[in-house]
Design an enzyme around this catalytic site. Structure first.
Site, PDB file in Angstrom:
ATOM      1  N   LYS A  39       0.668  -1.247  -0.011  1.00  0.00           N
ATOM      2  CA  LYS A  39      -0.070  -0.038  -0.115  1.00  0.00           C
ATOM      3  C   LYS A  39       0.941   1.196  -0.070  1.00  0.00           C
ATOM      4  CE  LYS A  39      -4.019   2.068   2.432  1.00  0.00           C
ATOM      5  NZ  LYS A  39      -5.120   1.683   3.567  1.00  0.00           N
ATOM      6  N   ASP A 182     -14.601   0.749   9.707  1.00  0.00           N
ATOM      7  CA  ASP A 182     -15.132   1.022   8.319  1.00  0.00           C
ATOM      8  C   ASP A 182     -15.405  -0.756   8.221  1.00  0.00           C
ATOM      9  OD1 ASP A 182     -15.903   1.372   5.693  1.00  0.00           O
ATOM     10  OD2 ASP A 182     -13.947   1.481   4.848  1.00  0.00           O
ATOM     11  N   ASN A 187     -14.070  -5.311   3.622  1.00  0.00           N
ATOM     12  CA  ASN A 187     -13.037  -5.428   4.307  1.00  0.00           C
ATOM     13  C   ASN A 187     -13.022  -6.538   5.647  1.00  0.00           C
ATOM     14  OD1 ASN A 187     -12.091  -3.004   3.684  1.00  0.00           O
ATOM     15  ND2 ASN A 187     -13.330  -1.871   4.969  1.00  0.00           N
ATOM     16  N   ASP A 200      -7.667  -3.055   5.920  1.00  0.00           N
ATOM     17  CA  ASP A 200      -8.016  -1.444   5.682  1.00  0.00           C
ATOM     18  C   ASP A 200      -8.391  -1.047   7.565  1.00  0.00           C
ATOM     19  OD1 ASP A 200      -7.654  -1.583   3.336  1.00  0.00           O
ATOM     20  OD2 ASP A 200      -9.583  -1.414   2.786  1.00  0.00           O
TER      21      ASP A 200
END
Length: 264
Positions: A39, A182, A187, A200
């Site tokens: 990432k 989230d 996820n 995430d």
């Protein structure tokens, strides 16, 4: 497209091929290798905290392991392990809603059972509202990504009006737990009937349990009604989720935290 990768990470990934993951809205570049994920995002206090959280949660929950982290020219390069299994929004689980709801309830309970005494990030409501105020004042709210009806006719005139409503209608009680932040279906990874990954974690922190419940409810609704993925899975009632959680549906809190998320 040529992507700069620091030498320390190149030495780990070698000649492995990758695919670009363009599903998220964070603005980060995500390179998917066979058993690793890289990432690339602007370095920030939040990015640094998230790495600390991943390390803190290692061994407590199935989260990606930090393999290598480098910061170069204001960018963070985070190489981490890849989650096993499939996303909980995979058609296999959408076609088996009762199995899916049970697993999602189990995933929430796994989060809530983590001892949060020394957890490194707090995201209770007052903290969230301060961040929301900053985003509103600096024009960072994208109303085009909001739920239909949140803004415009029969909704709020603007993000600032929504913020004012949120500040004046705070739930009287918060139930602080470890919140993913989230908790949507992409996820949460599942593998052979068990929770195999939480990914995430950029918004993970101590927060009201209804924050995750609300975002999960919204995600369930839209994955089943065709808003995400395009396929409608008829006959699904997201309210069954609360039976799996063995808690009473609180519409006021549910709506509040969904509206709060519209400013992020």
């Amino acid at each position: 497209m040529s992507i700069f990768i620091p030498d320390t990470i190149k030495n780990i990934i070698g000649n492995s091929t990758y695919d670009l993951d363009t599903a998220g809205l964070s603005g980060a570049q995500v390179l998917m290798f066979p058993n690793m994920v890289l990432k690339i995002e602007k370095n920030s206090k939040n990015a640094d905290e998230t790495v600390q959280i991943m390390k803190w949660l290692d061994g407590k929950l199935p989260v990606p392991k930090v393999i290598c982290r480098e910061v170069c020219d204001e960018y963070q390069y985070l190489l981490m392990s890849k989650a096993d299994g499939i996303m909980s929004c995979d058609s296999y689980y959408l076609e088996r809603p009762h199995e899916l709801l049970g697993l999602l309830a189990e995933a929430l309970e796994m989060l809530w059972n983590v001892d949060i005494v020394d957890f490194p990030r707090r995201r209770e409501l007052d903290t969230e509202l301060k961040e929301a105020q900053y985003r509103v004042e600096h024009g960072l709210v994208n109303v085009d990504h909001a739920e239909h009806g949140t803004f415009g006719k029969n909704g709020f005139e603007s993000p600032s009006e929504l913020l004012s409503w949120l500040e004046n209608n705070k739930p009287p009680i918060e139930e602080p737990v470890l919140s993913h932040g989230d908790f949507c279906l992409p996820n949460i990874f599942l593998n052979n009937g068990s929770i195999s990954g939480f990914i995430d974690l950029g918004d993970t922190g101590i927060a009201d349990k209804w924050r995750d419940i609300s975002l999960c409810y919204r995600s369930l609704k839209h994955n089943f009604d065709g808003s995400f993925g395009g396929k409608i899975y008829s006959g699904f009632n997201p309210d069954i989720f609360f039976d799996k959680l063995n808690i009473k549906l609180d519409w006021d809190k549910l709506r509040y935290y969904i509206l709060l998320d519209e400013l992020f």
